[in-house]
Design a protein around this motif. Structure first.
Motif, short mmCIF file in Angstrom:
data_model
loop_
_atom_site.label_atom_id
_atom_site.label_comp_id
_atom_site.label_asym_id
_atom_site.label_seq_id
_atom_site.Cartn_x
_atom_site.Cartn_y
_atom_site.Cartn_z
N VAL A 30 0.82 -1.21 0.00
CA VAL A 30 0.00 0.00 0.00
C VAL A 30 0.86 1.26 0.00
O VAL A 30 0.48 2.29 -0.54
N TYR A 31 2.04 1.19 0.63
CA TYR A 31 2.88 2.39 0.72
C TYR A 31 4.35 1.98 0.89
O TYR A 31 4.64 1.05 1.64
N ASP B 7 7.81 3.59 2.13
CA ASP B 7 8.40 4.71 2.84
C ASP B 7 9.89 4.74 2.49
O ASP B 7 10.65 3.88 2.91
N GLY C 223 14.18 2.35 5.31
CA GLY C 223 12.78 2.68 5.02
C GLY C 223 11.90 1.53 5.46
O GLY C 223 12.33 0.65 6.20
N GLU D 278 4.71 -0.80 3.68
CA GLU D 278 3.42 -1.07 4.34
C GLU D 278 2.58 -1.93 3.40
O GLU D 278 2.23 -1.49 2.31
N LEU E 223 -0.99 -4.61 3.26
CA LEU E 223 -2.34 -4.51 3.85
C LEU E 223 -2.35 -4.86 5.33
O LEU E 223 -2.99 -4.19 6.12
N LYS E 224 -1.62 -5.93 5.69
CA LYS E 224 -1.72 -6.42 7.07
C LYS E 224 -0.48 -6.21 7.92
O LYS E 224 -0.49 -6.55 9.10
N VAL F 37 3.73 -4.21 8.39
CA VAL F 37 4.77 -3.26 7.97
C VAL F 37 6.10 -3.94 8.14
O VAL F 37 6.35 -4.61 9.14
N LEU G 77 5.18 6.02 -5.13
CA LEU G 77 4.26 6.77 -4.26
C LEU G 77 2.85 6.75 -4.83
O LEU G 77 1.87 6.78 -4.09
N LYS G 78 2.76 6.71 -6.16
CA LYS G 78 1.44 6.63 -6.80
C LYS G 78 1.03 5.19 -7.07
O LYS G 78 -0.15 4.87 -7.07
#
Lengths: 246, 125
Positions: free
Chosen positions: B39-40, B42, B57, B60, B62-63, B65, B84-85
């Motif tokens: 999802v992300y 970092d 870094g 992330e 779904l469930k 990190v 990032l997109k």
């Protein structure tokens, strides 16, 4: 009663101030914040102190919980950690004691209606409950958490989904509500957002539309908020993310 | 699962492609599969230096990190802003469009601490 739920301010004071103006105009009976007051922007203390001044009940988001774990070396690293290095000692102490969940239990005409407020999911402030989650798995989340209405943030993408859980031949309507984000929306709309949840004395899980959920969006000075990021040691990409809401 | 022969691998499931003094870093096919939908990502700021095995870094899913560990001592040159997109590029093309960052390698001798494709494949069995 009229309940305002907002989340994911992420130290964006420009958005937060406009959110407060908009929320005050709603004249709600209660206001709850679902976490992530800090990270990604440069005004964490201003946001925290206003939340405290107003006595807004707040739960810990993953960014709020992360602050206590950052070592002095990590804080000095700069980059994205600059956003956390700005947080004062008193504000850190506040973040460290935020609760993980808030549970509201209504007794309406003799029937229990449970609203659970979390940041990510009932089991983790890091977990994402996205709008397209498998129906059966989503219902399991509600069952395990003993919730009828589950309110959360974290993904910065607002949605309301009604799940139908049939128990002993009776349909129970469960509500999943993502409030979206005040200070860092990711749904392509750069306006800040929050939710107004209205509970009536007729609200019940057995009556489908007996809970009113309204998504509010408000304008704020996105450009100034983005420029402040560009003028700081934070990554310029965070500014672009505000302008384009991704 | 296929692991390109021309890459170096860390036990922490990052890969490193070396071109002169520039290293490109991502996570492996195995790692993305274990994480699930991402999802992300970092990523660090350009110019920061990390030692081998330092956390640079996090990812992330779904469930969960997961921290990202440096495969080699290096200074960040560029990060993959497309992630990032479109963070799921790490799922769909972990060794290609899902790369995470490029670094200037500061200690090429540390390549000796990394695994070959064959050794990495063995390590995840």
């Amino acid at each position: 009663m009229k309940i305002v739920l907002f989340s994911d301010v992420h130290a964006n004071l420009y958005a937060f101030e406009k959110a407060m103006q908009s929320i005050d105009a709603q004249q709600p009976d209660a206001i709850y914040c679902l976490g992530d007051l800090v990270g990604y922007h440069i005004y964490p203390n201003e946001v925290i102190n206003e939340v405290r001044k107003r006595g807004i009940a707040t739960i810990a988001g993953n960014h709020d919980a992360k602050v206590a774990k950052l070592t002095p070396e990590k804080l000095a690293e700069g980059g994205k950690n600059y956003a956390y290095s700005l947080i004062g000692d008193s504000e850190k102490a506040y973040l460290a004691t935020l609760p993980a969940h808030i549970r509201l239990e209504f007794k309406l005409k003799g029937q229990l209606l449970t609203v659970l407020l979390v940041h990510g999911s009932p089991t983790s402030n890091d977990e994402y409950l996205l709008a397209d989650k498998d129906e059966a798995e989503f219902i399991d989340v509600f069952t395990h958490a003993n919730a009828d209405i589950l309110c959360f943030g974290h993904s910065h993408k607002p949605y309301h989904r009604v799940l139908t859980n049939v128990v002993d031949g009776q349909a129970n309507y469960l509500h999943a509500i993502n409030t979206g984000s005040v200070g860092k929306p990711k749904d392509g709309n750069p306006q800040g957002g929050y939710v107004v949840l209205t509970i009536n004395d007729n609200s019940s899980t057995t009556v489908k539309n007996s809970v009113a959920i309204e998504f509010i969006r408000f304008d704020y000075d996105v450009e100034q908020a983005a420029k402040d990021i560009e003028d700081s040691p934070l990554s310029n990409e965070f500014a672009d993310m505000l302008r384009q809401a991704y | 699962m296929n692991f390109p022969e021309n890459l170096y691998y860390s036990k922490e499931h990052t890969w490193l492609k070396v071109e002169g003094e520039v290293g490109t870093i991502g996570i492996t096919e195995f790692a993305q599969g274990e994480l699930g939908e991402i999802v992300y990502v970092d990523m660090p700021n350009i110019g920061i230096t990390y030692q081998q095995n330092a956390v640079f870094g996090s990812i992330e899913a779904l469930k969960t990190v997961s921290d990202l560990f440096m495969p080699i001592h290096g200074k960040v040159l560029e990060t993959n802003a497309t992630l990032l997109k479109e963070p799921t590029l790490v799922n769909t093309d972990p060794f290609g469009a899902g790369w995470i960052m490029k670094v200037t390698i500061l200690n090429l001798k540390e390549l000796a601490n990394l695994l070959s494709a064959t050794d990495y494949t063995e390590s995840i069995k």
